[in-house]
Design a protein around this motif. Structure first.
Motif, PDB file in Angstrom:
ATOM      1  N   UNK A 107       4.591 -55.516 -56.941  1.00 46.57           N
ATOM      2  CA  UNK A 107       4.692 -56.963 -56.824  1.00 46.57           C
ATOM      3  C   UNK A 107       3.359 -57.675 -56.697  1.00 46.57           C
ATOM      4  N   UNK A 108       2.280 -56.937 -56.460  1.00 48.74           N
ATOM      5  CA  UNK A 108       0.974 -57.567 -56.359  1.00 48.74           C
ATOM      6  C   UNK A 108       0.367 -57.746 -57.751  1.00 48.74           C
ATOM      7  N   UNK A 109      -0.650 -58.607 -57.812  1.00 50.67           N
ATOM      8  CA  UNK A 109      -1.373 -58.809 -59.072  1.00 50.67           C
ATOM      9  C   UNK A 109      -2.802 -58.315 -58.896  1.00 50.67           C
ATOM     10  N   UNK A 110      -3.317 -57.695 -59.955  1.00 49.68           N
ATOM     11  CA  UNK A 110      -4.667 -57.158 -59.916  1.00 49.68           C
ATOM     12  C   UNK A 110      -5.388 -57.516 -61.203  1.00 49.68           C
ATOM     13  N   UNK A 111      -6.656 -57.882 -61.067  1.00 51.82           N
ATOM     14  CA  UNK A 111      -7.522 -58.079 -62.213  1.00 51.82           C
ATOM     15  C   UNK A 111      -8.491 -56.911 -62.229  1.00 51.82           C
ATOM     16  N   UNK A 112      -8.618 -56.253 -63.377  1.00 50.90           N
ATOM     17  CA  UNK A 112      -9.525 -55.119 -63.512  1.00 50.90           C
ATOM     18  C   UNK A 112     -10.621 -55.502 -64.491  1.00 50.90           C
ATOM     19  N   UNK A 113     -11.819 -55.701 -63.965  1.00 47.56           N
ATOM     20  CA  UNK A 113     -12.979 -56.030 -64.782  1.00 47.56           C
ATOM     21  C   UNK A 113     -13.588 -54.721 -65.265  1.00 47.56           C
ATOM     22  N   UNK A 114     -13.760 -54.583 -66.580  1.00 44.31           N
ATOM     23  CA  UNK A 114     -14.217 -53.319 -67.145  1.00 44.31           C
ATOM     24  C   UNK A 114     -13.041 -52.396 -67.391  1.00 44.31           C
ATOM     25  N   UNK A 115     -11.945 -52.961 -67.853  1.00 41.28           N
ATOM     26  CA  UNK A 115     -10.683 -52.224 -67.973  1.00 41.28           C
ATOM     27  C   UNK A 115     -10.659 -51.190 -69.089  1.00 41.28           C
ATOM     28  N   UNK A 116     -11.646 -51.190 -69.980  1.00 42.82           N
ATOM     29  CA  UNK A 116     -11.592 -50.257 -71.101  1.00 42.82           C
ATOM     30  C   UNK A 116     -12.451 -49.011 -70.909  1.00 42.82           C
ATOM     31  N   UNK A 117     -13.178 -48.913 -69.820  1.00 41.20           N
ATOM     32  CA  UNK A 117     -13.987 -47.726 -69.547  1.00 41.20           C
ATOM     33  C   UNK A 117     -13.166 -46.648 -68.861  1.00 41.20           C
ATOM     34  N   UNK A 118     -13.802 -45.547 -68.522  1.00 46.86           N
ATOM     35  CA  UNK A 118     -13.094 -44.418 -67.904  1.00 46.86           C
ATOM     36  C   UNK A 118     -12.438 -44.811 -66.579  1.00 46.86           C
ATOM     37  N   UNK A 119     -13.185 -45.486 -65.717  1.00 51.88           N
ATOM     38  CA  UNK A 119     -12.632 -45.901 -64.425  1.00 51.88           C
ATOM     39  C   UNK A 119     -11.615 -47.017 -64.620  1.00 51.88           C
ATOM     40  N   UNK A 120     -11.912 -47.968 -65.492  1.00 51.43           N
ATOM     41  CA  UNK A 120     -11.021 -49.091 -65.729  1.00 51.43           C
ATOM     42  C   UNK A 120      -9.682 -48.694 -66.322  1.00 51.43           C
ATOM     43  N   UNK A 121      -9.686 -47.794 -67.312  1.00 57.94           N
ATOM     44  CA  UNK A 121      -8.413 -47.373 -67.908  1.00 57.94           C
ATOM     45  C   UNK A 121      -7.583 -46.595 -66.901  1.00 57.94           C
ATOM     46  N   UNK A 122      -8.235 -45.789 -66.076  1.00 57.34           N
ATOM     47  CA  UNK A 122      -7.508 -45.066 -65.030  1.00 57.34           C
ATOM     48  C   UNK A 122      -6.938 -46.055 -64.011  1.00 57.34           C
ATOM     49  N   UNK A 123      -7.738 -47.043 -63.615  1.00 56.25           N
ATOM     50  CA  UNK A 123      -7.281 -48.044 -62.649  1.00 56.25           C
ATOM     51  C   UNK A 123      -6.086 -48.817 -63.189  1.00 56.25           C
ATOM     52  N   UNK A 124      -6.124 -49.160 -64.474  1.00 57.08           N
ATOM     53  CA  UNK A 124      -4.998 -49.887 -65.077  1.00 57.08           C
ATOM     54  C   UNK A 124      -3.712 -49.074 -64.996  1.00 57.08           C
ATOM     55  N   UNK A 125      -3.794 -47.819 -65.379  1.00 60.45           N
ATOM     56  CA  UNK A 125      -2.598 -46.983 -65.386  1.00 60.45           C
ATOM     57  C   UNK A 125      -2.085 -46.721 -63.975  1.00 60.45           C
ATOM     58  N   UNK A 126      -2.999 -46.525 -63.032  1.00 58.95           N
ATOM     59  CA  UNK A 126      -2.581 -46.342 -61.640  1.00 58.95           C
ATOM     60  C   UNK A 126      -1.941 -47.615 -61.092  1.00 58.95           C
ATOM     61  N   UNK A 127      -2.539 -48.764 -61.394  1.00 58.22           N
ATOM     62  CA  UNK A 127      -1.994 -50.037 -60.917  1.00 58.22           C
ATOM     63  C   UNK A 127      -0.586 -50.268 -61.463  1.00 58.22           C
ATOM     64  N   UNK A 128      -0.381 -49.937 -62.722  1.00 57.69           N
ATOM     65  CA  UNK A 128       0.957 -50.073 -63.315  1.00 57.69           C
ATOM     66  C   UNK A 128       1.930 -49.128 -62.617  1.00 57.69           C
ATOM     67  N   UNK A 129       1.470 -47.936 -62.311  1.00 54.59           N
ATOM     68  CA  UNK A 129       2.314 -46.955 -61.612  1.00 54.59           C
ATOM     69  C   UNK A 129       2.704 -47.473 -60.220  1.00 54.59           C
ATOM     70  N   UNK A 130       1.793 -48.193 -59.577  1.00 54.45           N
ATOM     71  CA  UNK A 130       2.097 -48.782 -58.268  1.00 54.45           C
ATOM     72  C   UNK A 130       2.995 -50.009 -58.379  1.00 54.45           C
ATOM     73  N   UNK A 131       3.242 -50.498 -59.595  1.00 55.12           N
ATOM     74  CA  UNK A 131       4.122 -51.636 -59.796  1.00 55.12           C
ATOM     75  C   UNK A 131       3.437 -52.982 -59.785  1.00 55.12           C
ATOM     76  N   UNK A 132       2.127 -52.990 -59.962  1.00 58.45           N
ATOM     77  CA  UNK A 132       1.374 -54.246 -59.949  1.00 58.45           C
ATOM     78  C   UNK A 132       1.367 -54.888 -61.337  1.00 58.45           C
ATOM     79  N   UNK A 133       1.155 -56.184 -61.356  1.00 59.54           N
ATOM     80  CA  UNK A 133       0.930 -56.917 -62.598  1.00 59.54           C
ATOM     81  C   UNK A 133      -0.565 -56.843 -62.882  1.00 59.54           C
TER      82      UNK A 133
END
Length: 194
Positions: A107-133
């Motif tokens: 239910x939370x929202x997150x902005x990921x700056x640098x979303x296409x790098x190694x850390x950013x792509x992992x953060x995006x997928x983890x955030x989606x797994x946690x149910x964040x927008x």
């Protein structure tokens, strides 16, 4: 590893002033267990594993010694060694920040700056797994990539700065800057109050 190879004054303080503390670099590894100690119970010879050896490096060697309770896991059969190493690269950095630091939840929202790098792509997928927008910030050439990984919204930083855009003020529960390209002061405007 790029910083270690660059040999700047700051990195030499950590990696060794005159010669490397660890002559063999590399943190991520993947392969087959060749031998186990007598007290090892979780793994056996022949197991395919991958992991990270953050404190002692040495993963670029042909063989690496890893403690059973270290960052090591059975490698999923559908991943090659190269893919398994890549998974650890960004995820081992992103996970503690999202899970432990931000305590990201559904239910939370997150902005990921640098979303296409190694850390950013992992953060995006983890955030989606946690149910964040997830709002991903990347360049034009990476919009398709971050969209394919599940970004709900994408900001192309070559066209728009999320910290200067009025419609992003007071928007996000968490801002994860994977590339350290924005200051806290600038990003703070886009964070929700409290």
């Amino acid at each position: 590893m790029c910083e270690a190879r660059a040999g700047s004054a700051l990195t030499r303080m950590y990696f060794g002033l005159r010669k490397p503390k660890w002559p063999i670099l590399g943190t991520n590894f993947s392969g087959e267990i060749e031998a186990v100690g007598s007290s090892v119970v979780e793994f056996q010879v022949g197991d395919r594993v991958s992991g990270v050896n953050v404190t002692n490096f040495g993963a670029y060697a042909e063989y690496v010694v890893v403690q059973e309770d270290g960052v090591i896991a059975a490698k999923p059969g559908n991943l090659s060694d190269e893919e398994a190493v890549a998974v650890f690269d960004g995820s081992i950095t992103a996970l503690p920040f999202l899970r432990d630091g931000a305590r990201l939840r559904s239910g939370q929202s997150i902005l990921i700056n640098g979303a296409s790098g190694a850390v950013g792509t992992a953060a995006m997928q983890l955030a989606k797994r946690y149910g964040a927008t997830v709002t991903a910030v990347c360049s034009t050439s990476n919009v398709a990539l971050v969209t394919s990984l599940g970004a709900d919204h994408v900001i192309d930083y070559t066209r728009r700065d999320y910290t200067d855009t009025y419609d992003t003020y007071d928007t996000y529960d968490v801002i994860f800057d994977a590339v350290a390209k924005s200051s806290f002061t600038r990003s703070r405007r886009a964070l929700k109050r409290d």
